[in-house]
Write an enzyme that holds these catalytic residues in place. Sequence first.
Site, PDB file in Angstrom:
ATOM      1  N   LYS A  16       0.777  -1.222   0.046  1.00 13.20           N
ATOM      2  CA  LYS A  16      -0.074  -0.032  -0.087  1.00 13.20           C
ATOM      3  C   LYS A  16       0.917   1.207  -0.155  1.00 13.20           C
ATOM      4  CE  LYS A  16      -0.586  -0.211   5.019  1.00 13.20           C
ATOM      5  NZ  LYS A  16      -1.375  -0.821   6.103  1.00 13.20           N
ATOM      6  N   TYR A  70      16.784  29.598  10.489  1.00 17.72           N
ATOM      7  CA  TYR A  70      15.439  30.227  10.939  1.00 17.72           C
ATOM      8  C   TYR A  70      15.404  30.149  12.544  1.00 17.72           C
ATOM      9  CZ  TYR A  70      13.543  30.524   6.231  1.00 17.72           C
ATOM     10  OH  TYR A  70      13.352  30.700   4.881  1.00 17.72           O
TER      11      TYR A  70
HETATM   12  C1  LIG Z   1      -0.635  -1.992   6.652  1.00 23.35           C
HETATM   13  C2  LIG Z   1      -1.293  -3.397   6.805  1.00 23.35           C
HETATM   14  C3  LIG Z   1      -0.311  -4.473   6.998  1.00 23.35           C
HETATM   15  C4  LIG Z   1       1.048  -4.353   7.180  1.00 23.35           C
HETATM   16  O1  LIG Z   1       1.522  -3.851   8.374  1.00 23.35           O
HETATM   17  P1  LIG Z   1       3.118  -3.867   8.607  1.00 23.35           P
HETATM   18  O2  LIG Z   1       3.053  -3.740   9.928  1.00 23.35           O
HETATM   19  O3  LIG Z   1       3.452  -2.817   7.644  1.00 23.35           O
HETATM   20  O4  LIG Z   1       3.422  -5.177   8.344  1.00 23.35           O
HETATM   21  C5  LIG Z   1      -0.920  -5.448   7.229  1.00 23.35           C
HETATM   22  N1  LIG Z   1      -2.451  -5.702   7.309  1.00 23.35           N
HETATM   23  C6  LIG Z   1      -3.286  -4.390   7.254  1.00 23.35           C
HETATM   24  C7  LIG Z   1      -4.697  -4.620   7.712  1.00 23.35           C
HETATM   25  C8  LIG Z   1      -2.538  -3.368   7.158  1.00 23.35           C
HETATM   26  O5  LIG Z   1      -3.400  -2.245   7.322  1.00 23.35           O
END
Ligand SMILES: *Cc1c(COP(=O)(O)O)cnc(C)c1O
Length: 383
Positions: free
Chosen positions: A49, A271
């Site tokens: 994702k 800054y």
């Molecule tokens: C993002 C996600 C994962 C992966 O999690 P990680 O901690 O990055 O390994 C797995 N299942 C779901 C439903 C997620 O949203």
Amino acid sequence: MNSPAPDTRLPETWAQGSGRLLIDLDAVASNYRILRDKMAGKACGACVKADGYGLGMDKIAPVLAREGCVDFFVSFLEGGIRLRAMLPDARHKIHILTGLAGGKPADFIEHGLVPVLNCRKTIDDWLEYGANTNTSAPANIHMDTGMLRLGLTPSEITAITTEPDVLKRLNLDMIISHLACADEADNPKNREQRDWFAKVYASFGASRASLANSSGIFLGPDYHFDMARPGAALYGINPTPNAPSPVRQVVRLQGKILQVRSVDSPQTVGYGATYRFSEPGRIATLGVGYADGFLRSLSDNATAFIGDTPVPIIGRVSMDMIAIDISHIEDHLCTPGKAVDLIGPHNDVDALAHEAGTIGYEILTSLGGRYQRTYLGGNGSKR
Ligand SMILES: *Cc1c(COP(=O)(O)O)cnc(C)c1O
């Protein structure tokens, strides 16, 4: 003083003034194998994702597919459509975690995507579409066991598991749930979620069950069920935060020295004049800033490296620039054009995240679009 340890795979210089990002696809492949081996015969999917956690799904997904990964997870329909174009073989299953919240059943059918159905309403919509079109395409169900983010609520779970006629009409590939505290091995919530999942999932009659994310894999075989869905650990984030990382670093981020200057009298940097030189010293300015996702919370609060030598980031992070204190570095090692490691062998993504007061996930997914990106390895070589 140590001299820089050059990565022989990298050209010493690059043209742009902004930073460069090196993404090691061989490390991604190796991390996948580590996680798959840890699953000891159970399947290992991959979460890609947010464009492969910011690293480029188009480069990452084919590498994982070549390593034998079959199940891919993205959050939204659009990401799934893009991924399907990269992995046209129907053997690769693409699961959409937000299910029908962002698309119609027909979209999923058209692109060969599997929705994760998260509530009773979308289950009914999916069934209605199937009845109208005389199809029964595979779907997953997410049962919530304690995230309270997505997934069937306890009462929805109770209701549907006592409706065999509804479940029979579903072509269920997988039941999933998601752990809230998997990176805290001692948190009792892990066991509660796991036990609830174990008790209920079978009554859905799906072919497979999946609970573990990256950290969940390391909670032990009790958490493995049929398949894991790691993301973070594939990309080099330590899934066992209180122990040495079982996975390899994937990312190296380098800033380029734009200018070097001496400070002779007491003066301030940047800054807000937050950093003061009280003794003579030297500063290098790098072409990376918060517009690149180099978070402003790193102001006066992070360590970069020239070769093996730490150089503190001084003053506030600007939009496009940061300053480092190079008073202790030999002149010839820090001339304009030279590379400085912002994420590298001595300061991994978790270390930078810690300095920024965040997690590696946010560092990776914030990496900006201006970096010159180079992908190393991943060219089809197999173990
Ligand atoms: C993002 C996600 C994962 C992966 O999690 P990680 O901690 O990055 O390994 C797995 N299942 C779901 C439903 C997620 O949203």
